[in-house]
Design an enzyme around this catalytic site. Structure first.
Site, short mmCIF file in Angstrom:
data_model
loop_
_atom_site.label_atom_id
_atom_site.label_comp_id
_atom_site.label_asym_id
_atom_site.label_seq_id
_atom_site.Cartn_x
_atom_site.Cartn_y
_atom_site.Cartn_z
N TYR A 51 12.00 -29.85 -19.16
CA TYR A 51 12.80 -28.72 -19.65
C TYR A 51 14.22 -29.20 -19.94
O TYR A 51 14.79 -29.98 -19.17
CB TYR A 51 12.84 -27.62 -18.57
CG TYR A 51 13.70 -26.45 -18.97
CD1 TYR A 51 13.30 -25.59 -20.00
CD2 TYR A 51 14.92 -26.19 -18.35
CE1 TYR A 51 14.09 -24.52 -20.39
CE2 TYR A 51 15.71 -25.12 -18.72
CZ TYR A 51 15.29 -24.29 -19.75
OH TYR A 51 16.08 -23.24 -20.14
N ASP A 65 28.32 -22.29 -19.98
CA ASP A 65 27.11 -21.93 -20.72
C ASP A 65 27.29 -20.56 -21.39
O ASP A 65 26.73 -19.57 -20.96
CB ASP A 65 25.94 -21.91 -19.72
CG ASP A 65 24.60 -21.65 -20.38
OD1 ASP A 65 24.48 -21.86 -21.59
OD2 ASP A 65 23.68 -21.21 -19.66
N ASP A 92 15.97 -25.04 -24.38
CA ASP A 92 16.68 -23.76 -24.32
C ASP A 92 17.36 -23.50 -25.67
O ASP A 92 18.30 -24.21 -26.04
CB ASP A 92 17.73 -23.87 -23.20
CG ASP A 92 18.45 -22.57 -22.92
OD1 ASP A 92 18.31 -21.62 -23.72
OD2 ASP A 92 19.16 -22.51 -21.89
N ASP A 94 18.89 -20.66 -26.41
CA ASP A 94 19.87 -19.57 -26.23
C ASP A 94 19.52 -18.37 -27.11
O ASP A 94 18.38 -17.93 -27.14
CB ASP A 94 21.29 -20.08 -26.51
CG ASP A 94 21.84 -20.92 -25.35
OD1 ASP A 94 21.22 -20.93 -24.28
OD2 ASP A 94 22.89 -21.56 -25.53
N HIS A 119 12.80 -21.75 -26.05
CA HIS A 119 12.89 -20.33 -25.73
C HIS A 119 14.14 -19.73 -26.33
O HIS A 119 15.16 -20.39 -26.52
CB HIS A 119 12.72 -20.03 -24.24
CG HIS A 119 13.81 -20.48 -23.33
ND1 HIS A 119 15.05 -19.86 -23.25
CD2 HIS A 119 13.85 -21.48 -22.42
CE1 HIS A 119 15.78 -20.46 -22.33
NE2 HIS A 119 15.10 -21.46 -21.83
N GLU A 121 16.44 -15.97 -26.41
CA GLU A 121 16.67 -14.84 -25.50
C GLU A 121 17.28 -13.64 -26.20
O GLU A 121 17.89 -13.78 -27.28
CB GLU A 121 17.56 -15.29 -24.33
CG GLU A 121 19.00 -15.52 -24.72
CD GLU A 121 19.74 -16.42 -23.74
OE1 GLU A 121 19.14 -17.38 -23.22
OE2 GLU A 121 20.94 -16.18 -23.53
N CYS A 129 24.63 -16.93 -18.25
CA CYS A 129 23.51 -17.26 -17.37
C CYS A 129 22.81 -15.94 -17.04
O CYS A 129 23.46 -14.93 -16.75
CB CYS A 129 24.03 -17.91 -16.09
SG CYS A 129 22.83 -17.88 -14.74
N ARG A 162 12.43 -14.99 -24.21
CA ARG A 162 13.00 -14.63 -22.90
C ARG A 162 13.61 -13.23 -22.99
O ARG A 162 14.29 -12.93 -23.97
CB ARG A 162 14.08 -15.67 -22.55
CG ARG A 162 15.09 -15.20 -21.52
CD ARG A 162 16.00 -16.33 -21.09
NE ARG A 162 17.28 -15.85 -20.63
CZ ARG A 162 18.24 -16.63 -20.12
NH1 ARG A 162 18.07 -17.93 -20.03
NH2 ARG A 162 19.39 -16.10 -19.73
N GLU A 192 13.56 -13.00 -17.29
CA GLU A 192 14.68 -13.67 -16.61
C GLU A 192 15.19 -12.85 -15.42
O GLU A 192 15.23 -11.62 -15.46
CB GLU A 192 15.80 -13.90 -17.63
CG GLU A 192 17.12 -14.41 -17.07
CD GLU A 192 17.07 -15.81 -16.47
OE1 GLU A 192 16.13 -16.13 -15.71
OE2 GLU A 192 18.01 -16.60 -16.74
N ASN A 215 11.61 -18.86 -13.74
CA ASN A 215 12.82 -19.69 -13.68
C ASN A 215 13.27 -19.82 -12.24
O ASN A 215 13.79 -18.87 -11.65
CB ASN A 215 13.91 -18.99 -14.52
CG ASN A 215 15.25 -19.71 -14.45
OD1 ASN A 215 15.35 -20.81 -13.91
ND2 ASN A 215 16.28 -19.09 -15.01
C1 LIG Z 1 17.72 -21.10 -17.72
C2 LIG Z 1 19.16 -21.15 -18.11
O1 LIG Z 1 19.35 -20.39 -19.27
C3 LIG Z 1 19.58 -22.57 -18.46
O2 LIG Z 1 20.49 -22.71 -19.28
O3 LIG Z 1 19.03 -23.50 -17.90
C4 LIG Z 1 20.11 -20.62 -17.00
C5 LIG Z 1 20.06 -21.41 -15.72
C6 LIG Z 1 21.24 -21.18 -14.78
O4 LIG Z 1 22.37 -20.92 -15.26
O5 LIG Z 1 21.06 -21.32 -13.58
C7 LIG Z 1 19.83 -19.14 -16.78
O6 LIG Z 1 20.40 -18.33 -17.55
O7 LIG Z 1 19.05 -18.79 -15.90
#
Ligand SMILES: C[C@](O)(C(=O)O)[C@H](CC(=O)O)C(=O)O
Length: 304
Positions: A51, A65, A92, A94, A119, A121, A129, A162, A192, A215
């Site tokens: 992943y 992020d 990912d 996004d 994926h 979202e 996140c 997602r 999620e 997740n």
């Molecule tokens: C899955 C996720 O989108 C990621 O970027 O890996 C994040 C992981 C995290 O920030 O812990 C998420 O939004 O859950």
């Protein structure tokens, strides 16, 4: 094996290889690999697929992020992981870097870079996140259009939709969205930030026959469950998205503190990958052997 010999690379597309693993019995375990080195280490530990996390990519770049990286930057990560490990990779995506055509552009870019799955979202930018508060959601119709666009653009890439809706719309809202995304062409659903086993079970019960992703990010809203436990709850994939980066970052912080304190790295030696371990992981000698074999072929030893 090195990535330099094209004929040794898998001939089947990453998308097809990812789908086969997803269809095989048992939960598909996808540890996060935030760079090519991490990918090799995960492969050596026996994992068959990986992943690539948006949070880990951005954090490794020193950025939050929030959806502010670019497709080109993600391609750089995809390529190094695929080249080094040759494993099918879930990436990912996004929010898809824009609207319909941008989503299609992302799908093509990721698939051409060697991704096996992505994926997408249903948050709005700036995305967050999934385990944080106050996420802003796109409408279910807007997201369904993105899923449909991704489906149209892909050749073999597996599309995971997602939904971040559980926090604001409850399980009912998340299930309704997930059903819409499946109708729009998603191959699997990533619900999620579910917060307990009952929610995970309920979601799975209401999505019969649909492949689901769990997740298992640390320091989030989901309590710890093992891969086996998620499998028993009806999940087909599990990610540990940021774990490799969290572990590496902590070790790195300790290293800098040690140098600042001691003026030396010696106290950290027991926690360091040795030169021998590094070269073994990199398949260093395979590259040297390859170089030698070319030299020997082109410049045969001439008898005196
Ligand atoms: C899955 C996720 O989108 C990621 O970027 O890996 C994040 C992981 C995290 O920030 O812990 C998420 O939004 O859950």
């Amino acid at each position: 094996m090195t990535y330099l010999v094209g004929g040794e690379a898998p001939s089947e597309s990453a998308g097809k290889r990812f789908r086969k693993l997803l269809d095989a019995p048992g939960i598909l375990q996808l540890p996060g690999a935030h760079n090519g080195q991490a990918a090799l280490q995960a492969k050596d530990a026996g994992f068959q697929a990986l992943y690539l996390s948006g949070a880990a990519m951005t954090a490794s770049m020193g950025l939050p992020d929030l959806g502010i990286i670019t497709i080109d930057q993600v391609e750089f990560f995809i390529r190094q992981i695929v080249r080094s490990s040759a494993l099918p990779l879930l990436v990912d995506g996004d929010t898809g870097y824009g609207e319909t055509l941008n989503v299609m552009n992302m799908v093509r870019a990721f698939e051409e870079s060697g991704a096996g799955a992505l994926h997408l979202e249903d948050q709005l930018l700036p995305k967050k996140c999934g385990h944080l508060n106050d996420k802003k959601l796109a409408s279910a119709d807007e997201m369904a259009m993105k899923v449909s666009a991704a489906h149209r653009a892909r050749r073999d890439l597996v599309i995971v939709a997602r939904t971040d809706a559980a926090a604001s719309e409850g399980i009912d809202g998340a299930v309704a969205r997930a059903k819409k995304y499946i109708e729009a062409g998603a191959d699997a659903i990533f619900p999620e930030a579910l917060t307990n086993a009952e929610m995970f079970r309920e979601f799975a019960k209401r999505m019969p026959g649909v492949k689901l992703l769990a997740n298992m990010t640390e320091f989030g809203r989901t309590p710890f469950y093992t891969a086996k436990e998620f499998e028993e709850m009806g999940y087909s994939m599990i990610i540990w998205p940021v774990s490799s980066l969290r572990a590496a970052n902590k070790a790195q912080a300790d290293l800098y503190a040690t140098i600042a304190r001691d003026g030396s790295t010696e106290a950290m030696l027991p926690r360091m990958q040795t030169r021998e371990e590094l070269y073994r992981t990199l398949r260093y000698h395979d590259y040297e052997a390859l170089d030698r074999s070319i030299v020997e072929t082109v410049l045969p030893t001439i008898a005196a």
